[in-house]
Design a protein around this motif. Structure first.
Motif, short mmCIF file in Angstrom:
data_model
loop_
_atom_site.label_atom_id
_atom_site.label_comp_id
_atom_site.label_asym_id
_atom_site.label_seq_id
_atom_site.Cartn_x
_atom_site.Cartn_y
_atom_site.Cartn_z
N GLN A 1 0.84 -1.09 0.12
CA GLN A 1 0.00 0.09 -0.06
C GLN A 1 0.86 1.24 0.05
O GLN A 1 0.60 2.09 -0.69
CB GLN A 1 -0.86 -0.06 1.39
N ASP A 2 1.93 1.06 0.75
CA ASP A 2 2.73 2.31 0.63
C ASP A 2 3.60 2.41 -0.32
O ASP A 2 3.89 3.73 -0.85
CB ASP A 2 3.85 2.33 2.12
N VAL A 3 4.07 1.32 -1.06
CA VAL A 3 4.77 1.42 -2.10
C VAL A 3 4.03 1.69 -3.73
O VAL A 3 4.31 2.68 -4.36
CB VAL A 3 5.87 0.14 -2.54
N TYR A 4 2.92 0.89 -3.60
CA TYR A 4 2.25 1.26 -4.92
C TYR A 4 0.87 1.41 -4.78
O TYR A 4 -0.04 1.56 -5.54
CB TYR A 4 2.23 -0.31 -5.56
N GLY A 5 0.18 1.83 -3.56
CA GLY A 5 -0.95 2.19 -3.39
C GLY A 5 -2.26 1.25 -3.56
O GLY A 5 -3.12 1.81 -3.64
N PHE B 1 -1.14 -3.54 -10.63
CA PHE B 1 0.15 -3.45 -10.12
C PHE B 1 1.02 -3.02 -11.12
O PHE B 1 1.92 -2.07 -10.89
CB PHE B 1 0.81 -4.89 -9.84
N PHE B 2 1.06 -3.68 -12.39
CA PHE B 2 1.83 -3.28 -13.71
C PHE B 2 1.63 -1.55 -14.12
O PHE B 2 2.45 -1.10 -14.80
CB PHE B 2 1.74 -4.07 -14.87
N VAL C 1 4.01 0.67 -12.28
CA VAL C 1 5.49 0.52 -12.39
C VAL C 1 6.16 1.49 -13.58
O VAL C 1 5.31 1.40 -14.70
CB VAL C 1 5.76 -1.05 -12.84
N HIS C 2 7.17 2.00 -13.40
CA HIS C 2 7.57 2.91 -14.36
C HIS C 2 7.78 2.25 -15.76
O HIS C 2 8.30 1.32 -15.87
CB HIS C 2 9.05 3.45 -13.97
N ALA C 3 7.39 2.96 -16.81
CA ALA C 3 7.38 2.46 -18.01
C ALA C 3 8.80 1.82 -18.56
O ALA C 3 8.71 0.84 -19.15
CB ALA C 3 6.91 3.41 -19.26
N GLU C 4 9.64 2.59 -18.05
CA GLU C 4 11.09 2.08 -18.62
C GLU C 4 11.38 0.77 -17.68
O GLU C 4 12.44 0.08 -18.29
CB GLU C 4 12.15 2.95 -18.38
N ASP C 5 10.96 0.36 -16.45
CA ASP C 5 11.27 -0.66 -15.68
C ASP C 5 10.28 -1.89 -16.21
O ASP C 5 10.69 -2.96 -15.74
CB ASP C 5 11.01 -0.27 -14.18
N LEU C 6 9.16 -1.54 -16.63
CA LEU C 6 8.25 -2.55 -16.93
C LEU C 6 8.56 -3.77 -17.97
O LEU C 6 8.52 -4.91 -17.42
CB LEU C 6 7.04 -2.02 -17.66
N PRO C 7 9.53 -3.68 -18.91
CA PRO C 7 10.05 -4.63 -19.64
C PRO C 7 10.92 -5.58 -18.85
O PRO C 7 10.76 -6.76 -18.90
CB PRO C 7 10.64 -4.02 -20.78
#
Length: 142
Positions: free
Chosen positions: A106-110, A123-124, A127-133
């Motif tokens: 909850q703190d990290v991703y809400g 969840f996805f 995640v920042h678009a550059e980190d997703l792949p």
């Protein structure tokens, strides 16, 4: 006069009747004794089945208690750990879920842990678009 107590072709006992009077027992007595022996065999067999079922239930209860204690221990560790801890599962159809996530999700991703328990898709989106792949590749590899 006697009759075997047998079930499924296995003799598990024997009933013996005795009398001091010669010729006391008749064929009717023999039929009744055989019927009684058959009923006794079923009762003994059912008692064994019940005992076995009770032992299995007791073992299951012990295992469930062990799992509950272990789950509580892991949840305490996950709650105290810095960052988020989660268990991600991929289904054969490519979808995924997170049946366990520490409260830090909850703190990290809400998200509440329950929000991801059946579907990881939300969840996805966080995640920042550059980190997703890289994240998805790492998940596939694991």
């Amino acid at each position: 006069m006697g009759a075997p107590i047998s079930i499924y072709g296995e003799v598990i006992g024997f009933i013996l009747l005795d009398s001091g009077t010669p010729g006391f027992f008749t064929p009717v007595h023999a039929e009744r004794l055989e019927a009684f022996a058959n009923q006794a065999a079923l009762a003994i067999h059912n008692a064994h089945l019940l005992q076995h079922a009770q032992e299995e239930i007791a073992e299951r209860k012990r295992a469930e208690e062990e799992l509950r204690v272990e789950k509580e221990r892991i949840e305490k560790i996950a709650t105290a750990a810095p960052g988020m801890i989660g268990s991600l599962r991929l289904r054969p159809d490519g979808s995924g879920c997170m049946p366990f996530a520490s409260p830090a999700v909850q703190d990290v991703y809400g998200f509440l842990p329950a929000d991801l328990a059946e579907d990881i898709t939300p969840f996805f989106t966080r995640v920042h678009a550059e980190d997703l792949p890289g994240l998805k590749a790492s998940i596939q590899e694991s």
